[in-house]
Design a protein around this motif. Structure first.
Motif, PDB file in Angstrom:
ATOM      1  N   MET A  31       5.549  11.371 -10.123  1.00  0.00           N
ATOM      2  CA  MET A  31       6.019  11.987  -8.889  1.00  0.00           C
ATOM      3  C   MET A  31       7.086  11.109  -8.248  1.00  0.00           C
ATOM      4  N   PRO A  32       8.182  11.664  -7.738  1.00  0.00           N
ATOM      5  CA  PRO A  32       9.245  10.843  -7.150  1.00  0.00           C
ATOM      6  C   PRO A  32       8.775  10.075  -5.916  1.00  0.00           C
ATOM      7  N   GLY A  33       9.409   8.939  -5.682  1.00  0.00           N
ATOM      8  CA  GLY A  33       8.999   8.052  -4.604  1.00  0.00           C
ATOM      9  C   GLY A  33       9.162   8.644  -3.218  1.00  0.00           C
ATOM     10  N   TYR A  34      10.058   9.626  -3.044  1.00  0.00           N
ATOM     11  CA  TYR A  34      10.237  10.182  -1.698  1.00  0.00           C
ATOM     12  C   TYR A  34       9.066  11.054  -1.276  1.00  0.00           C
ATOM     13  N   LEU A  35       8.225  11.475  -2.226  1.00  0.00           N
ATOM     14  CA  LEU A  35       6.979  12.174  -1.889  1.00  0.00           C
ATOM     15  C   LEU A  35       5.867  11.138  -1.732  1.00  0.00           C
ATOM     16  N   THR A  36       6.105  10.191  -0.863  1.00  0.00           N
ATOM     17  CA  THR A  36       5.270   8.989  -0.769  1.00  0.00           C
ATOM     18  C   THR A  36       3.802   9.307  -0.520  1.00  0.00           C
ATOM     19  N   GLU A  37       3.514  10.109   0.502  1.00  0.00           N
ATOM     20  CA  GLU A  37       2.132  10.359   0.881  1.00  0.00           C
ATOM     21  C   GLU A  37       1.398  11.193  -0.171  1.00  0.00           C
ATOM     22  N   LEU A  38       2.060  12.217  -0.693  1.00  0.00           N
ATOM     23  CA  LEU A  38       1.426  13.046  -1.718  1.00  0.00           C
ATOM     24  C   LEU A  38       1.161  12.226  -2.979  1.00  0.00           C
ATOM     25  N   LYS A  39       2.102  11.407  -3.360  1.00  0.00           N
ATOM     26  CA  LYS A  39       1.949  10.524  -4.524  1.00  0.00           C
ATOM     27  C   LYS A  39       0.716   9.645  -4.357  1.00  0.00           C
ATOM     28  N   ALA A  40       0.561   9.086  -3.150  1.00  0.00           N
ATOM     29  CA  ALA A  40      -0.555   8.182  -2.872  1.00  0.00           C
ATOM     30  C   ALA A  40      -1.884   8.925  -2.828  1.00  0.00           C
ATOM     31  N   VAL A  56     -10.101   3.709 -21.202  1.00  0.00           N
ATOM     32  CA  VAL A  56      -8.698   4.110 -21.069  1.00  0.00           C
ATOM     33  C   VAL A  56      -8.335   4.371 -19.620  1.00  0.00           C
ATOM     34  N   SER A  57      -9.190   5.123 -18.925  1.00  0.00           N
ATOM     35  CA  SER A  57      -8.812   5.647 -17.613  1.00  0.00           C
ATOM     36  C   SER A  57      -8.605   4.558 -16.563  1.00  0.00           C
ATOM     37  N   HIS A  58      -9.270   3.413 -16.690  1.00  0.00           N
ATOM     38  CA  HIS A  58      -9.090   2.379 -15.672  1.00  0.00           C
ATOM     39  C   HIS A  58      -7.644   1.922 -15.606  1.00  0.00           C
ATOM     40  N   LEU A  59      -6.960   1.901 -16.753  1.00  0.00           N
ATOM     41  CA  LEU A  59      -5.556   1.492 -16.791  1.00  0.00           C
ATOM     42  C   LEU A  59      -4.690   2.519 -16.069  1.00  0.00           C
ATOM     43  N   ASN A  60      -4.912   3.797 -16.314  1.00  0.00           N
ATOM     44  CA  ASN A  60      -4.158   4.846 -15.640  1.00  0.00           C
ATOM     45  C   ASN A  60      -4.369   4.817 -14.137  1.00  0.00           C
ATOM     46  N   VAL A  61      -5.622   4.638 -13.718  1.00  0.00           N
ATOM     47  CA  VAL A  61      -5.950   4.606 -12.292  1.00  0.00           C
ATOM     48  C   VAL A  61      -5.253   3.437 -11.613  1.00  0.00           C
ATOM     49  N   TYR A  62      -5.323   2.265 -12.210  1.00  0.00           N
ATOM     50  CA  TYR A  62      -4.696   1.080 -11.620  1.00  0.00           C
ATOM     51  C   TYR A  62      -3.196   1.298 -11.459  1.00  0.00           C
ATOM     52  N   GLN A  63      -2.531   1.768 -12.499  1.00  0.00           N
ATOM     53  CA  GLN A  63      -1.083   1.921 -12.450  1.00  0.00           C
ATOM     54  C   GLN A  63      -0.654   2.969 -11.427  1.00  0.00           C
ATOM     55  N   ALA A  64      -1.414   4.061 -11.317  1.00  0.00           N
ATOM     56  CA  ALA A  64      -1.078   5.083 -10.335  1.00  0.00           C
ATOM     57  C   ALA A  64      -1.245   4.558  -8.912  1.00  0.00           C
ATOM     58  N   LEU A  65      -2.339   3.849  -8.654  1.00  0.00           N
ATOM     59  CA  LEU A  65      -2.565   3.278  -7.328  1.00  0.00           C
ATOM     60  C   LEU A  65      -1.498   2.244  -6.980  1.00  0.00           C
ATOM     61  N   TYR A  66      -1.151   1.409  -7.956  1.00  0.00           N
ATOM     62  CA  TYR A  66      -0.124   0.399  -7.707  1.00  0.00           C
ATOM     63  C   TYR A  66       1.215   1.043  -7.378  1.00  0.00           C
ATOM     64  N   GLU A  67       1.616   2.018  -8.195  1.00  0.00           N
ATOM     65  CA  GLU A  67       2.914   2.666  -8.014  1.00  0.00           C
ATOM     66  C   GLU A  67       2.986   3.354  -6.645  1.00  0.00           C
ATOM     67  N   ALA A  68       1.878   3.963  -6.232  1.00  0.00           N
ATOM     68  CA  ALA A  68       1.834   4.612  -4.921  1.00  0.00           C
ATOM     69  C   ALA A  68       1.957   3.586  -3.802  1.00  0.00           C
ATOM     70  N   ASN A  69       1.255   2.461  -3.945  1.00  0.00           N
ATOM     71  CA  ASN A  69       1.306   1.416  -2.926  1.00  0.00           C
ATOM     72  C   ASN A  69       2.694   0.797  -2.810  1.00  0.00           C
ATOM     73  N   LYS A  70       3.408   0.767  -3.923  1.00  0.00           N
ATOM     74  CA  LYS A  70       4.737   0.156  -3.926  1.00  0.00           C
ATOM     75  C   LYS A  70       5.675   0.848  -2.940  1.00  0.00           C
ATOM     76  N   TYR A  71       5.496   2.143  -2.769  1.00  0.00           N
ATOM     77  CA  TYR A  71       6.380   2.901  -1.888  1.00  0.00           C
ATOM     78  C   TYR A  71       5.861   3.031  -0.468  1.00  0.00           C
ATOM     79  N   LEU A  72       4.593   2.689  -0.248  1.00  0.00           N
ATOM     80  CA  LEU A  72       4.046   2.711   1.106  1.00  0.00           C
ATOM     81  C   LEU A  72       4.505   1.456   1.840  1.00  0.00           C
ATOM     82  N   GLY A  73       5.241   1.627   2.897  1.00  0.00           N
ATOM     83  CA  GLY A  73       5.755   0.471   3.627  1.00  0.00           C
ATOM     84  C   GLY A  73       6.906  -0.203   2.931  1.00  0.00           C
ATOM     85  N   TYR A  74       7.633   0.527   2.080  1.00  0.00           N
ATOM     86  CA  TYR A  74       8.783  -0.041   1.363  1.00  0.00           C
ATOM     87  C   TYR A  74       9.835  -0.524   2.352  1.00  0.00           C
ATOM     88  N   ASP A  75      10.318  -1.752   2.157  1.00  0.00           N
ATOM     89  CA  ASP A  75      11.352  -2.339   3.016  1.00  0.00           C
ATOM     90  C   ASP A  75      12.716  -1.915   2.475  1.00  0.00           C
TER      91      ASP A  75
END
Length: 436
Positions: A40-49, A68-87
């Protein structure tokens, strides 16, 4: 009676089949939602998260396949957090601490668990705050030399800066020591160096291959000699054995009492376990980094091939090989419990391996834009710090629960019914993702 038994067995089979068939459904849902959040694109920040967060909830509460799924979950959560509060002004994601003006070569912790140090080929060593990552770092040391790496003494009071072809420097970390002792420079060019655990001495390998013990007030002592190029030294805290990882793919070791022994590569097997020296050929790939497990039983060996060899120290034999990186392993470190292993690589990633279960995929940290040269667990074992050729230093929580908490702390809405139907499915009852 027979009919009753058959009826019972049939009911048990149907129940087991239903349970078994439900497992892949939950697993597939978690993985699908995680992947959809990732793309999901970064401009959809809240929906992505929120999609990543709901996938995490299903993962924690559901009967989900764990490998397997723990890796997917971690990466999705991280990517979402990266855009929350982006400077957007400085172009920094939340976990980008800051940067040097050139390649970051090492990160190490000292006596204060809230502070860590970084070095760079720009010749500077910075001191950073864990609790206030955006705080401007303190410059601990600056020179015109290229810093190859840094090491910290066991008491956390002395930093060793190892220069590229220019010797090394010992730098007190405390202000009063800096004023009293100053910086002690050893101009003798070295291949690499390390502190002797529990002592105010350090061990270096000269360009000529001599292993030299030196101290602040002690006379230099020759304790070994190698004909190979040494990339890293590691000293066993339990018995004082010196390990050397070499460019020729040979693991060398000198056991106490140290004796000067030549170690040409053609004599490695002949010299095996003779007196205080042994060497073992682990293939033609260079050994770039070493670490010893907290219990002292295992040596982790990072190679130019991109894999890690786990070596049984008491029995002097291979345990297993961990593969995953696509290029040279540049740094390696156990956590304090010895159940996790951190590796960094020129493939642009750092990876966290669960050593308790070889079937479990590693967590892959892949947000650096270039080679990753260094990584370290923080003293609490809850985060890691990484740095590399993109000049950035990044922090990474290990537990995905941190990401999940941060999402719900920063978002004041939930998935709408329409969003739920699209990303979760209308057949699954709607629920609140982040509370009322």
């Amino acid at each position: 009676m027979r009919q009753l038994i058959l009826t019972f067995l049939l009911a048990a089979f149907i129940s087991l089949k239903a349970q078994t068939s439900s497992n892949p459904t939950t697993t597939e849902l978690v993985m699908s939602m995680s992947q959809r959040s990732l793309v999901m694109p970064g401009y959809l920040t809240e929906l992505k998260a929120l999609v990543a967060q709901q996938a995490y909830i299903f993962w924690k509460e559901g009967n989900v396949e764990p490998y397997v799924s723990h890796l997917n979950v971690y990466q999705a959560l991280y990517e979402a957090n990266k855009y929350l509060g982006y400077d957007s002004i400085r172009g920094l994601a939340y976990n980008q601490v800051g940067f040097h003006s050139n390649t970051v070569t090492s990160v190490v912790f000292g006596a204060d668990p809230d502070s860590y140090y970084s070095s760079s080929t720009d010749g500077k060593i910075y001191k950073w705050s864990m609790s206030d990552p955006q705080k401007i770092p303190k410059t601990v040391y600056a020179s015109d030399k290229i810093i190859q790496s840094i090491e910290m003494s066991n008491d956390g009071k002395i930093l060793m800066a190892i220069f590229y072809q220019k010797g090394l420097a010992l730098i007190p970390t405390e202000k009063n020591q800096q004023e009293d002792l100053g910086v002690l420079e050893d101009p003798q060019p070295v291949q690499t160096a390390t502190f002797i655990p529990g002592e105010r001495r350090y061990l270096s390998v000269t360009k000529a291959g001599d292993l030299i013990l030196k101290g602040f007030n002690a006379q230099a002592e020759n304790v070994g000699k190698t004909a190979l190029k040494v990339n890293q030294l590691k000293v066993d805290e339990q018995d004082g054995t010196i390990y050397a990882g070499t460019d020729q793919g040979v693991l060398e070791a000198w056991e106490k009492p140290y004796e000067v022994k030549e170690s040409p590569i053609e004599d490695i097997m002949e010299n095996w376990r003779k007196q205080s020296y042994f060497g073992y050929e682990l293939g033609s790939f260079a050994i770039k980094c070493l670490d010893i497990s907290p219990d002292g039983n295992t040596l982790a060996i990072g190679r130019d091939r991109g894999d890690v060899i786990l070596w049984d120290i008491p029995n002097k034999q291979l345990i297993r090989i961990i593969s995953g990186h696509q290029s040279t392993v540049t740094d390696i470190q156990y956590n304090a419990k010895g159940d996790l292993l951190l590796t960094t690589s020129r493939d642009g990633t750092a990876r966290i391996w669960d050593l308790t279960d070889s079937r479990k995929l590693p967590i892959i940290l892949d947000d650096h834009d270039d080679w990753v040269f260094t990584g370290s667990f923080d003293p609490s074992g809850t985060k890691i710090i990484t740095g590399g050729a993109d000049e950035y230093i990044r922090t990474w929580p290990i537990d995905p629960a941190y990401f999940a908490f941060r999402i719900c702390a920063m978002i004041d809405r939930n998935l709408t019914k329409e969003e739920w139907n699209e990303f979760v499915g209308s057949e699954i009852a709607y629920e609140i993702t982040c509370g009322e």
